[in-house]
Design a protein around this motif. Structure first.
Motif, PDB file in Angstrom:
ATOM      1  N   ALA A 200       0.813  -1.218   0.000  1.00 43.86           N
ATOM      2  CA  ALA A 200       0.000   0.000   0.000  1.00 43.86           C
ATOM      3  C   ALA A 200       0.849   1.271   0.000  1.00 43.86           C
ATOM      4  O   ALA A 200       0.351   2.349  -0.336  1.00 43.86           O
ATOM      5  N   THR A 201       2.128   1.160   0.365  1.00 48.93           N
ATOM      6  CA  THR A 201       2.980   2.350   0.379  1.00 48.93           C
ATOM      7  C   THR A 201       3.520   2.708  -1.001  1.00 48.93           C
ATOM      8  O   THR A 201       4.139   3.761  -1.167  1.00 48.93           O
ATOM      9  N   ARG A 202       3.299   1.841  -1.977  1.00 48.36           N
ATOM     10  CA  ARG A 202       3.823   2.089  -3.323  1.00 48.36           C
ATOM     11  C   ARG A 202       3.398   3.461  -3.862  1.00 48.36           C
ATOM     12  O   ARG A 202       4.215   4.215  -4.408  1.00 48.36           O
ATOM     13  N   GLU A 203       2.128   3.798  -3.704  1.00 45.42           N
ATOM     14  CA  GLU A 203       1.623   5.058  -4.253  1.00 45.42           C
ATOM     15  C   GLU A 203       2.347   6.256  -3.646  1.00 45.42           C
ATOM     16  O   GLU A 203       2.708   7.204  -4.358  1.00 45.42           O
ATOM     17  N   GLN A 204       2.574   6.229  -2.327  1.00 45.70           N
ATOM     18  CA  GLN A 204       3.286   7.328  -1.679  1.00 45.70           C
ATOM     19  C   GLN A 204       4.721   7.427  -2.189  1.00 45.70           C
ATOM     20  O   GLN A 204       5.229   8.521  -2.438  1.00 45.70           O
ATOM     21  N   GLU A 206       5.994   6.366  -5.055  1.00 43.81           N
ATOM     22  CA  GLU A 206       6.059   6.794  -6.449  1.00 43.81           C
ATOM     23  C   GLU A 206       5.650   8.253  -6.610  1.00 43.81           C
ATOM     24  O   GLU A 206       6.147   8.948  -7.505  1.00 43.81           O
ATOM     25  N   SER A 207       4.763   8.745  -5.755  1.00 45.71           N
ATOM     26  CA  SER A 207       4.365  10.152  -5.840  1.00 45.71           C
ATOM     27  C   SER A 207       5.529  11.085  -5.526  1.00 45.71           C
ATOM     28  O   SER A 207       5.546  12.241  -5.954  1.00 45.71           O
TER      29      SER A 207
END
Length: 386
Positions: A200-204, A206-207
């Motif tokens: 779930a931390t992938r989005e943070q 990559e942002s």
């Protein structure tokens, strides 16, 4: 209330628990604030600045604590400070409660002690979350510290003498410190790769411009990666083995590693074993933010810089926030101001809201009774390798 702000006695602690900004607000609320002389010196706050804000200056601890009802500190009092503390006072500080050895003494003095690291991570307590505010600073400072020891440029440079490749930074853990480290390393022009057990931390990640690397997960493992609160769970031995292999592979390619994995109340997991260090490139740097909890690298030493035989530099600094004492103190003092609003009534009298879940979580000693210490607010971690 008469509120006392002592100078910190813990070795290497340069922060202070109140600033002129927060003192003005405390005085406006009807409190009297007394600050020990030179308490803000390392945080770029002079005694004159405190006086201008309305505080009294005490030239020695005996004068500081006389009549004090509430004591605000960064670090819990050391052994030599304890006899000076007034009986029946309230004390708010970071206790590192699972390792603090003087709680019985505080209790014998009927001191009501509140451990700020136990503030629950709920929406209402965000303004009091000292772990997050200080971890944010530590993540930023970790990258700057790495540049002191890394013998090359961080960004790619194209010069008449040729092209310089950008540094490769590996960040272990995408918690508050890790995310700030990503942002800072990217601003300096590095290539950033990040590992975290939680998909779930992938989005943070990559942002912020980081590349998320992960262990391939089965469907059952995906469901088990984090708690309902969003924190990392302990993973299976099979997963830990795959994690170890992946981190070893990425560490061999990295120029800088920022390691942030900690488990509240437990020894930090070993993520960068000695064999991995031996396989890393000469000139590589490891910044181990978990050194005070045992370290993510077994070669780390608290407050020391270790040079491995193959030219890897391992930096163990357990209090990076203190190296940016001015801003760290400003954020800590605001967290403190928000917290002590729960310790007073509308007239400013000491009247803790004992039914409040934040007070229940942080109160560790009261009226001669030690409270049962719960686990601190969980910190995002990586799985412990087998």
């Amino acid at each position: 209330m008469l509120i006392a702000i002592p100078a910190e006695a813990y070795p290497g602690e340069f922060r202070v628990a109140a600033t002129p900004e927060t003192i003005k607000k405390l005085i406006k609320a009807g409190h009297t604030v007394r600050v020990e002389s030179t308490a803000g010196l390392h945080a770029a706050i002079s005694d004159a600045a405190y006086t201008e804000a309305g505080a009294e200056i005490a030239l020695h601890p005996e004068a500081l604590y006389q009549g004090a009802q509430l004591i605000l500190k960064v670090r819990a009092p050391q052994a030599h400070e304890l006899p000076l503390l007034p009986d029946h006072a309230a004390l708010v500080a970071l206790f590192d409660i699972h390792r603090y050895t003087h709680l019985d003494t505080l209790n014998s003095k009927n001191i009501s002690a509140y451990a700020l690291e136990l503030v629950p991570r709920i929406t209402r307590a965000q303004s009091m979350d000292v772990l997050s505010s200080q971890a944010n600073i530590a993540g930023y400072r970790a990258i700057l510290l790495a540049t002191q020891y890394y013998p090359r440029f961080m960004p790619m440079l194209m010069t008449a003498a040729g092209t310089v490749k950008p540094a490769r930074v590996l960040i272990l853990g995408a918690g508050v410190a890790g995310l700030q480290a990503i942002a800072t390393a990217k601003r300096l022009g590095a290539i950033v790769e990040v590992f975290d057990v939680r998909p779930a931390t992938r989005e943070q990640v990559e942002s912020l411009g980081g590349k998320f690397i992960e262990v391939a997960l089965s469907e059952d493992e995906k469901a088990a990666t984090e708690t309902s609160g969003g924190y990392a769970r302990e993973m299976s031995d099979n997963y830990k083995l795959r994690q170890t292999l992946l981190i070893d592979q990425q560490a061999r390619l990295a120029d800088i590693i920022i390691s942030t994995a900690q488990i509240p109340g437990k020894t930090a997991p070993i993520l960068i074993p000695e064999k991995t260090v031996k396989a890393m490139k000469a000139g590589s740097v490891i910044i181990d933010l978990a050194v005070d909890s045992g370290g993510n690298c077994p070669l780390s030493r608290a407050d020391e810089v270790v040079h491995s035989e193959n030219g890897v530099v391992i930096v163990g600094h357990g209090n990076l926030a203190s190296l940016l004492a001015a801003d760290a103190s400003a954020l800590y003092a605001r967290n403190m101001l928000a917290f002590i609003s729960l310790l007073q009534d509308s007239s400013g009298t000491y009247a803790p809201h004992f039914d409040d879940e934040i007070i229940k979580a942080t109160l560790i000693s009261h009226q001669g009774v030690l409270s049962k210490v719960s686990e601190p607010a969980p910190v995002p971690i990586l799985a412990q390798p087998a």
